[in-house]
Design a protein around this motif. Structure first.
Motif, PDB file in Angstrom:
ATOM      1  N   SER A  88      -5.449  -4.953  -0.893  1.00 18.12           N
ATOM      2  CA  SER A  88      -4.468  -4.113  -1.582  1.00 18.12           C
ATOM      3  C   SER A  88      -3.059  -4.598  -1.273  1.00 18.12           C
ATOM      4  O   SER A  88      -2.850  -5.352  -0.318  1.00 18.12           O
ATOM      5  N   VAL A  89      -2.116  -4.156  -2.073  1.00 23.68           N
ATOM      6  CA  VAL A  89      -0.717  -4.538  -1.853  1.00 23.68           C
ATOM      7  C   VAL A  89      -0.259  -4.022  -0.485  1.00 23.68           C
ATOM      8  O   VAL A  89       0.412  -4.719   0.268  1.00 23.68           O
ATOM      9  N   ASP A  90      -0.709  -2.805  -0.153  1.00 26.29           N
ATOM     10  CA  ASP A  90      -0.334  -2.218   1.139  1.00 26.29           C
ATOM     11  C   ASP A  90      -0.843  -3.068   2.293  1.00 26.29           C
ATOM     12  O   ASP A  90      -0.143  -3.289   3.276  1.00 26.29           O
ATOM     13  N   ARG A 132      -5.204   5.740   8.013  1.00 25.41           N
ATOM     14  CA  ARG A 132      -5.859   6.486   6.941  1.00 25.41           C
ATOM     15  C   ARG A 132      -6.376   5.529   5.868  1.00 25.41           C
ATOM     16  O   ARG A 132      -7.459   5.695   5.335  1.00 25.41           O
ATOM     17  N   ARG A 133      -5.574   4.488   5.565  1.00 24.03           N
ATOM     18  CA  ARG A 133      -6.002   3.522   4.547  1.00 24.03           C
ATOM     19  C   ARG A 133      -7.281   2.811   4.989  1.00 24.03           C
ATOM     20  O   ARG A 133      -8.222   2.651   4.207  1.00 24.03           O
ATOM     21  N   LEU A 134      -7.323   2.415   6.282  1.00 24.62           N
ATOM     22  CA  LEU A 134      -8.509   1.716   6.794  1.00 24.62           C
ATOM     23  C   LEU A 134      -9.733   2.631   6.766  1.00 24.62           C
ATOM     24  O   LEU A 134     -10.842   2.188   6.475  1.00 24.62           O
TER      25      LEU A 134
END
Lengths: 300, 196
Positions: A37-39, A59-61
């Motif tokens: 992802s871009v993030d 949280r993303r992970l």
């Protein structure tokens, strides 16, 4: 309209070929950015993340693990405990080479099931020899065998770690409690550290780990057992996700013989201090000056 | 300019001392009361499994030693396991040349007997073993022998430790050979397509 000259036709053909070649050359980059992802691409180094940014990363992970593996996990950011420096000791007179520690590490740290990866390698050694380079790791017969002893080797959490020195991007470093850690999202996978480690303690993730959802250990930390992406280095962190919250490492709890001793060397009343003060401990490859935090001893 | 330099130097020195202070921070004050240490015993230790009777859960009934060995109809303790022909027949005793009464109390079969003649409950078997195996007992007391689970510092949580007899069969204490867990397969076989 002027007629198409031979010169223009060649020019056009050249440009077309050039464009096609350029597209082909970029294709691997496209494949590489799939699932990135871009993030994730813009994520900063762990030690430069603000608390808010870090919270978002965790949280993303967690979301990615849910999407990729179908498992709900909790990834924590655990910092070194003040006044604590971890050390490990292993009693070679007691170890029987059963590889229970290897197995426990495999499950605890969410290793790839196909390669049966683990941070611990148990060397079968000839009695009378202390040269770890002559040990064999792939023995497969009843243990302990006659005339042999067993030496489990994992990250020695050196105070002068060669792996940290060679990292070209500072993706690996030593923390205040003595643990050498990796920011898996910063690692470029050059494997210099793997080559530099005299203890063969670092592992490379050749592929995306495959683990059934119900076997994933949901208690995870950013710097330790969260599921690592393909193409990055990984290593033993003395089970940082357990030890920084006061629990013993998984390999120690799995040891049926009690060959392993773990604790805080700064605490004069700790078990590990008693071992260091009362047993004839030694470290592997002392002559290299790596200053390991992992000690071995025999009962005499 | 000189002022600026001095200030910069002072600031650097200050930063260094702060760093140093962090590194040598005192250990966190331990919890006032260390958490309990639970000694794990093998299932049914100090009792005998019945070969004929089941309990209400369908498991073999466990009977206390005094069920048979009570004061009135008690069997006198045999000097050696070779002399036993009934219930304990075939007992594998490979523990030096110890007679039964070296550990079992001849008059109180639900308890053990120390060398000085005093009785000891089965739960405290470690002290019995420690009479002869002093170095192991010393190491055990310092957490350097015997498996454990829980916290690495008892001020941070409780801990469960194996009693000696969890790993060592008291009648044949030498560790026997086992098959190890699978050997490592670190790298995928080259050229099998799994290589990226």
């Amino acid at each position: 309209m002027t007629p198409l000259t031979r010169r223009d036709a060649l020019k056009g053909l050249g440009a077309l070929l050039g464009a096609a070649a350029f597209g082909r050359a970029l294709a691997p980059l496209q494949a590489w950015t799939e699932g990135l992802s871009v993030d994730a691409f813009l994520q900063r180094h762990y030690r430069e993340l603000t608390p808010e940014a870090l919270r978002d990363v965790l949280r993303r992970l967690e979301d990615e693990t849910l999407q990729d593996y179908g498992a709900e996990v909790h990834i924590e950011d655990l910092r070194p405990l003040p006044g604590v420096k971890f050390a490990y000791a292993l009693n070679l007179s007691v170890c029987i080479g059963c590889r229970k520690c290897v197995e426990a590490c495999h499950h605890e740290n969410n290793h790839d099931r196909d390669t049966q990866q683990s941070y611990i390698r148990v060397l079968e050694m000839e009695q009378g020899s202390l040269d770890m380079e002559r040990g064999t790791a792939d023995y497969d017969h009843p243990v302990p065998a006659q005339g042999k002893y067993y030496m489990p080797v994992q990250c020695q959490q050196c105070d002068n770690p060669p792996c940290v020195k060679v990292c070209p991007v500072e993706a690996t470093w030593k923390e205040r409690d003595g643990l050498v850690v990796i920011d898996y999202n910063w690692c470029i996978g050059c494997r210099y550290c793997e080559a530099a480690c005299p203890y063969h303690a670092r592992r490379f993730n050749w592929k995306k780990p495959s683990i059934p959802a119900d076997e994933i250990n949901p208690v995870q930390a950013y710097l330790s057992n969260r599921i690592r992406p393909a193409g990055v280095m990984e290593k033993c962190t003395f089970c940082l996700h357990r030890t920084r919250s006061g629990r013993l490492p998984a390999c120690l709890e799995a040891c049926p013989t009690g060959a392993r001793v773990f604790g805080n060397v700064l605490d004069p009343d700790s078990d590990i201090r008693w071992v260091l003060e009362n047993k004839r401990v030694f470290v592997l490859k002392e002559e290299l000056g790596t200053k390991p935090s992992f000690f071995y001893f025999f009962d005499v | 300019m000189r002022h600026l330099l001095t200030t910069a130097l002072l600031l650097t020195a200050l930063a260094c001392t702060q760093d140093r202070a962090l590194e040598t921070a005192e250990p966190t004050p331990p919890h006032p009361t260390p958490q309990p240490e639970h000694i794990l015993l093998p299932e049914g230790f100090g009792r005998l499994e019945s070969h004929t009777h089941l309990d209400t859960h369908g498991r073999p009934l466990q009977v206390r030693c005094s069920t048979c060995h009570d004061a009135e109809r008690g069997q006198p303790m045999k000097g050696s396991p070779h002399l036993i022909q009934t219930v304990h027949a075939g007992l594998n005793l490979q523990h030096g040349h110890l007679p039964c009464a070296a550990c079992h109390h001849p008059d109180d079969r639900d308890r053990l007997r120390l060398a000085d003649g005093s009785t000891l409950p089965f739960e405290e078997v470690n002290s019995l073993c420690g009479q002869c195996h002093g170095t192991q007992h010393r190491d055990y007391k310092h957490g350097a022998h015997g498996g454990m689970r829980g916290a690495w510092d008892r001020t941070r949580g409780p801990r469960t430790r194996n009693a000696c007899v969890v790993c060592h069969d008291p009648h044949a204490p030498a560790i026997t050979q086992v098959m190890p867990a699978a050997p490592p397969r670190d790298l995928p076989t080259p050229h099998d397509g799994a290589h990226p």
